[in-house]
Scaffold this motif. Sequence first.
Motif, PDB file in Angstrom:
ATOM      1  N   ALA A 358      28.594 -79.487  64.596  1.00 57.04           N
ATOM      2  CA  ALA A 358      27.815 -79.524  66.036  1.00 57.04           C
ATOM      3  C   ALA A 358      26.406 -80.688  65.538  1.00 57.04           C
ATOM      4  N   LEU A 359      25.722 -80.310  65.014  1.00 57.02           N
ATOM      5  CA  LEU A 359      25.072 -81.134  64.952  1.00 57.02           C
ATOM      6  C   LEU A 359      25.148 -82.636  64.323  1.00 57.02           C
ATOM      7  N   ILE A 360      26.124 -82.870  63.893  1.00 55.69           N
ATOM      8  CA  ILE A 360      26.556 -84.260  63.188  1.00 55.69           C
ATOM      9  C   ILE A 360      27.097 -84.565  64.314  1.00 55.69           C
ATOM     10  N   ILE A 361      27.914 -84.153  65.400  1.00 49.74           N
ATOM     11  CA  ILE A 361      28.383 -84.837  66.902  1.00 49.74           C
ATOM     12  C   ILE A 361      26.737 -85.034  68.128  1.00 49.74           C
ATOM     13  N   LEU A 362      25.354 -83.811  67.067  1.00 47.51           N
ATOM     14  CA  LEU A 362      24.342 -84.563  68.040  1.00 47.51           C
ATOM     15  C   LEU A 362      23.865 -85.524  67.623  1.00 47.51           C
ATOM     16  N   THR A 363      23.860 -85.718  66.811  1.00 44.73           N
ATOM     17  CA  THR A 363      23.365 -86.955  66.278  1.00 44.73           C
ATOM     18  C   THR A 363      24.037 -88.315  66.630  1.00 44.73           C
ATOM     19  N   LEU A 364      25.317 -88.516  67.499  1.00 43.59           N
ATOM     20  CA  LEU A 364      26.293 -89.252  67.809  1.00 43.59           C
ATOM     21  C   LEU A 364      25.917 -89.861  69.585  1.00 43.59           C
ATOM     22  N   LEU A 365      25.133 -88.581  69.522  1.00 44.34           N
ATOM     23  CA  LEU A 365      25.352 -88.459  71.147  1.00 44.34           C
ATOM     24  C   LEU A 365      24.240 -90.074  72.215  1.00 44.34           C
ATOM     25  N   ASN A 366      24.616 -90.970  73.094  1.00 46.14           N
ATOM     26  CA  ASN A 366      23.551 -91.687  73.523  1.00 46.14           C
ATOM     27  C   ASN A 366      24.662 -91.691  74.717  1.00 46.14           C
ATOM     28  N   GLU A 367      24.222 -92.885  75.951  1.00 45.74           N
ATOM     29  CA  GLU A 367      24.645 -92.899  77.669  1.00 45.74           C
ATOM     30  C   GLU A 367      25.848 -92.906  77.602  1.00 45.74           C
ATOM     31  N   THR A 368      26.985 -93.094  76.548  1.00 38.92           N
ATOM     32  CA  THR A 368      28.378 -92.965  76.617  1.00 38.92           C
ATOM     33  C   THR A 368      29.162 -91.818  76.724  1.00 38.92           C
ATOM     34  N   THR A 369      28.622 -90.926  75.622  1.00 34.61           N
ATOM     35  CA  THR A 369      29.010 -89.469  75.246  1.00 34.61           C
ATOM     36  C   THR A 369      29.506 -88.947  76.960  1.00 34.61           C
ATOM     37  N   SER A 456      18.138 -84.988  65.595  1.00 38.62           N
ATOM     38  CA  SER A 456      19.433 -83.789  65.274  1.00 38.62           C
ATOM     39  C   SER A 456      19.799 -83.820  63.317  1.00 38.62           C
ATOM     40  N   ILE A 457      19.404 -85.473  63.204  1.00 41.20           N
ATOM     41  CA  ILE A 457      19.693 -85.783  61.887  1.00 41.20           C
ATOM     42  C   ILE A 457      19.069 -84.840  60.607  1.00 41.20           C
ATOM     43  N   LEU A 458      17.879 -84.295  60.833  1.00 41.56           N
ATOM     44  CA  LEU A 458      16.523 -83.093  60.330  1.00 41.56           C
ATOM     45  C   LEU A 458      17.516 -82.161  60.172  1.00 41.56           C
ATOM     46  N   LEU A 459      17.464 -81.897  61.424  1.00 42.52           N
ATOM     47  CA  LEU A 459      17.892 -80.063  62.370  1.00 42.52           C
ATOM     48  C   LEU A 459      19.722 -79.880  61.064  1.00 42.52           C
ATOM     49  N   ALA A 460      20.691 -81.664  61.599  1.00 40.54           N
ATOM     50  CA  ALA A 460      21.756 -81.323  60.368  1.00 40.54           C
ATOM     51  C   ALA A 460      21.913 -80.596  58.581  1.00 40.54           C
ATOM     52  N   PHE A 461      20.404 -81.941  58.483  1.00 42.34           N
ATOM     53  CA  PHE A 461      20.243 -81.790  56.633  1.00 42.34           C
ATOM     54  C   PHE A 461      19.484 -80.500  56.680  1.00 42.34           C
ATOM     55  N   GLY A 462      18.520 -79.767  57.687  1.00 45.02           N
ATOM     56  CA  GLY A 462      18.508 -78.043  57.351  1.00 45.02           C
ATOM     57  C   GLY A 462      18.900 -77.336  57.239  1.00 45.02           C
ATOM     58  N   CYS A 463      20.336 -77.510  57.631  1.00 44.64           N
ATOM     59  CA  CYS A 463      21.480 -77.405  58.153  1.00 44.64           C
ATOM     60  C   CYS A 463      22.309 -77.086  56.688  1.00 44.64           C
ATOM     61  N   LEU A 464      22.234 -78.293  56.051  1.00 40.95           N
ATOM     62  CA  LEU A 464      23.467 -78.223  54.749  1.00 40.95           C
ATOM     63  C   LEU A 464      22.675 -77.474  53.961  1.00 40.95           C
TER      64      LEU A 464
END
Length: 482
Positions: A358-369, A456-464
């Motif tokens: 879920a966090l990896i998906i969040l790192t890719l969110l933009n105006e076209t998502t 989101s990248i920092l959260l994903a790193f913490g999750c890993l």
Amino acid sequence: MSSRLKESNYIEFEKKIQDNSSKGNLSKNKYVIIITALSYFLCGFSVSVISVALPTMALNFAVSAVAQNWIAMVFFLSIAIFSLPFGKISAKFGLKKTFYIGLILLIIGSFGVSISNSSDILIVFRALQGLSVAILNVSTLAIVTESLPLNERGKGIGIITSIAYVGLIAANVIGGFLTNNFGWRSVFLFVIPFLILTILITYFKVPNEWVLMKDDKFDYVGALIFGLAISLLTYGFTIMHTLQGVGLLILSILLFLIFGKWQLNIKFPLFPVKILKNKKFTYSSIAALLCSFSTFVVIYIVDYHLQYINNVDPQTTGLILMLAPISMAISTFFAGRFSDRFNPQFIASFGLGIVFIALIILTLLNETTPLSVVILTIILEGIGYGIFISPNTNIVVSSLPDKLASIASATVSTTRVIGETLSLGILTVIFAVIMGSLQIIPKYYPLLIESSQIVSILLAFGCLIGIIFSLIGVKEFKVLKI
């Protein structure tokens, strides 16, 4: 040597199961489950309802943004300060007595908030609510731990934890309805009849008392040092992008080191530091902290994206965000049951794996998502967190001797709040660095997206890292077959 150690650990684990077999099963402890589920529901409701009522409360008292933040922050600060001390207090004087105190203080705090005529008085009573929730979190989980045998503990924890998320959901629905129709004060009066009902059921239907450390003395000095350290950590992280914040964080670390040294040198420590040698307890606690860190501000990121980037109205946004606690309530109910039958560390790690996706998906969110992807993300995060939390809690409370049940419960509560504080601190710092004092308007949306992606990248790193800690020792015990 390694195989002998594993065999020895498993024999000890089986002995603990046999020792717990004399405890009543889930059906024989139905009133314990009822009162603890009610407690967790009311705690969850009290935690979440402030977000619904706060805008109206702030308008009523005409408070500044800083004062408005303190109305919310002081609640969590109280939980962080008092969870560990009441882990020891409840063990010394009795889990049920402490449970009563928590319920009574929540009644007083809720009533006090409802009649507050200034923001200062409101903050005081909100702090009292935080104290009561800290007491209830510790005593509730410890009562479940002490009441149920090891092979049904995960099921019990799963039930009451899922009910806590029902409380979060109810806070949004009931809180919104009451605020719109009867004013914000009615939101805090709502819980009082249920608190009284919980007291009555406990008094008439739960005769047992659990006193785990009757002869231990209370460590007042340790409690003071810990309270100062956790206060500086909590506040320091919310302003860590400033020089003052860095100074407070350094001071908090020094105080934690002093606290640890003090605990090692006294006969009756507030927190027996030696239990950290139990790797299963320590690594699972670190995993819990990292899970809270990785998930707490996800709702903020999604909220900003929905309302600013996708231009979704607040009411629809609220309904979408409710999918997270709904997913948590469902998944944690079943995960708790599975943790009694299969290795709980594997289940908890699997849950964190879903959070990571879920966090990896969040790192890719933009105006076209697409909006559907945003909705999928919030559901995945809820499912993953729900799968993680019950098995992980089961590991923490079951990895220590039963007499330390309240200490384990306090550790669960404290690590969760510290993780949430770190999460909010990271969000605050990144947004301050990227956006500064800029208003969130369309021409600055790219900066908002960039800030959210970095967080989101920092959260994903913490999750890993959390997954790694959760997996350590996953093969230490054989799977318990029921």
